[in-house]
Structure formats: structure tokens, C-alpha cells
Design an enzyme around this catalytic site. Structure first.
Site, PDB file in Angstrom:
ATOM      1  N   MET A 108       0.954  -0.876   0.129  1.00 12.61           N
ATOM      2  CA  MET A 108       0.084   0.126  -0.010  1.00 12.61           C
ATOM      3  C   MET A 108       0.889   1.223  -0.170  1.00 12.61           C
ATOM      4  SD  MET A 108      -3.167  -0.879   2.470  1.00 12.61           S
ATOM      5  CE  MET A 108      -2.182  -1.158   3.717  1.00 12.61           C
ATOM      6  N   THR A 109       0.669   2.013  -0.949  1.00 12.92           N
ATOM      7  CA  THR A 109       1.472   3.335  -1.012  1.00 12.92           C
ATOM      8  C   THR A 109       0.921   4.081  -2.080  1.00 12.92           C
ATOM      9  OG1 THR A 109       3.818   3.958  -1.620  1.00 12.92           O
ATOM     10  CG2 THR A 109       2.902   2.212  -3.211  1.00 12.92           C
ATOM     11  N   THR A 110       1.547   5.388  -2.724  1.00 12.44           N
ATOM     12  CA  THR A 110       0.958   6.067  -3.550  1.00 12.44           C
ATOM     13  C   THR A 110       2.217   6.748  -4.210  1.00 12.44           C
ATOM     14  OG1 THR A 110      -0.678   7.155  -2.395  1.00 12.44           O
ATOM     15  CG2 THR A 110      -0.213   8.369  -4.062  1.00 12.44           C
ATOM     16  N   LYS A 114      11.035   5.588  -1.713  1.00  9.18           N
ATOM     17  CA  LYS A 114      10.392   4.910  -3.098  1.00  9.18           C
ATOM     18  C   LYS A 114      10.761   5.463  -4.513  1.00  9.18           C
ATOM     19  CE  LYS A 114       6.672   4.101   0.256  1.00  9.18           C
ATOM     20  NZ  LYS A 114       5.116   4.143   0.450  1.00  9.18           N
TER      21      LYS A 114
END
Length: 201
Positions: free
Chosen positions: A1-3, A34
Site C-alpha cells: 500500500m502506497t502512492t 520509494k
């Protein structure tokens, strides 16, 4: 889960991500990076399994260095994207669980952005968001994106997009990392102090 977010501006490319690292619903780290520099003219963001990300990134960095040594010039971004696409495609059935945004500036295409999914599918994009917060980030991008954005305007838009995800997605949070890639300056990180002004604690 990330953006993760990527935007093509008229004079470069912007990549932005949140900083939260999760394992399911567990927050494993609050200051994860990231966005990875592959070469001076190209970088990548990835969402997915950390071990798979590290493996794919090491392959990409090695391929970029090999190309520079063999050809005496930076690797074309499309060639790098084709390489990661083949790597992911031929890893089946033991797939790498990664979703990539690869962006930068080269002599062949100028500012360019590609998305590569975990099966190796490649799409060329003007803007893109991936990860659990992508529905919120894409909403912000679709409202405000223009093809004539300057690099500074694209940075502001990328921050707004990731901030929208952080507000609404429990898998995203802890701040924002932003990178610009331009022909004149190459790979450059946006300073943390700027991020703290935009996202107060």
C-alpha cells in the site's frame, strides 16, 4: 500500500511518493524512500514487495551502467523500459510483485514517462498514479494536468496529488518525496524543508 505519482512537464519529469512503508495494515517504516535514481537522466518509483523491488532495481541499475560503458552514452529510456518489461514477463510463473513508473529525459524522446505493471505491460503516459492511494491522486491529476506545465508547476501538482492520497488512504502517509529530472539539471531531489511547509505535522 502506497502512492506513487509521475508527471511529464514541458521541460522535464516529476516523480513523487509518500514515505509510509506498510506490511498489510502494519506500518513498518515511516521514512521509506520509494524513488530510485537509475542514472543521471532516469529514475523509477515502484510499489509492491520490498524484496522484489530491490531485485528489479538492482537489475535496472546494472543494465544502465552496462549500456553506458558499452555505448559511451546514457541508455535510452525506452530501452530501459523494454528491459524491465522483459524481465517481468519472463519471470512468470514466479512473478515479481512490482508496479513501476519509469521517467526521465533523453535525446530520443525528451521528457517521457512509462508505466510497467507486474506482468510486463508497458504504457506511455503524460501522468500516472499507482498504489493504494492512486484513485485519490489521479483525481487531483485529472483536474489540473496540462501539457504545458512547467517543472515547478508539475512539482506543485504532484505534491497536491500525493497529499490527496495521504488524506484519504490509510496505506499512504508520513510525508512526501519529490524528484525532478530535467535536461539541464538531471536528477534532483526536492528538499524536505519544502515538504514540511506544504504538509505541516
Amino acid at each position: 500500500m502506497t502512492t506513487t505519482v509521475g508527471i511529464v512537464a514541458k521541460d522535464g519529469v516529476v516523480l513523487a511518493t509518500d514515505k509510509r512503508v506498510t506490511a498489510g495494515y502494519y506500518i513498518a517504516h515511516k521514512a521509506g524512500e520509494k524513488i530510485w535514481k537509475i542514472d543521471d537522466h532516469v529514475a523509477a518509483t515502484m510499489s509492491g514487495g520490498v524484496a522484489d523491488l530491490q531485485s528489479v532495481l538492482s537489475f535496472l541499475s546494472l543494465r544502465a551502467r552496462e549500456y553506458r560503458v558499452e555505448h559511451k552514452r546514457p541508455i535510452p529510456i525506452r530501452a530501459l523500459v523494454n528491459y524491465v518489461s522483459l524481465l517481468l514477463f519472463y519471470s512468470r510463473p514466479y512473478i515479481y510483485l512490482v508496479h513501476s513508473i519509469v521517467g526521465g529525459v533523453d535525446a530520443e524522446e525528451g521528457p517521457v514517462l512509462y508505466m510497467v505493471d507486474w506482468l510486463g505491460t508497458v504504457t506511455k503516459e503524460k501522468y500516472i498514479a499507482t498504489g493504494s492511494g492512486s484513485p485519490y491522486a489521479k483525481g487531483a491529476l485529472e483536474v489540473a494536468y496540462r501539457e504545458d506545465l512547467t517543472i515547478d508547476e508539475a512539482v506543485e501538482l504532484a505534491i497536491r496529488a500525493v497529499k490527496a492520497a495521504i488524506r484519504n488512504d490509510p496505506g499512504s502517509g508520513e510525508g512526501i518525496d519529490v524528484v525532478t529530472i530535467t535536461k539541464s539539471d538531471g536528477f534532483r531531489r526536492v528538499f524536505t524543508t519544502q515538504q514540511k511547509i506544504i504538509i505541516p505535522e
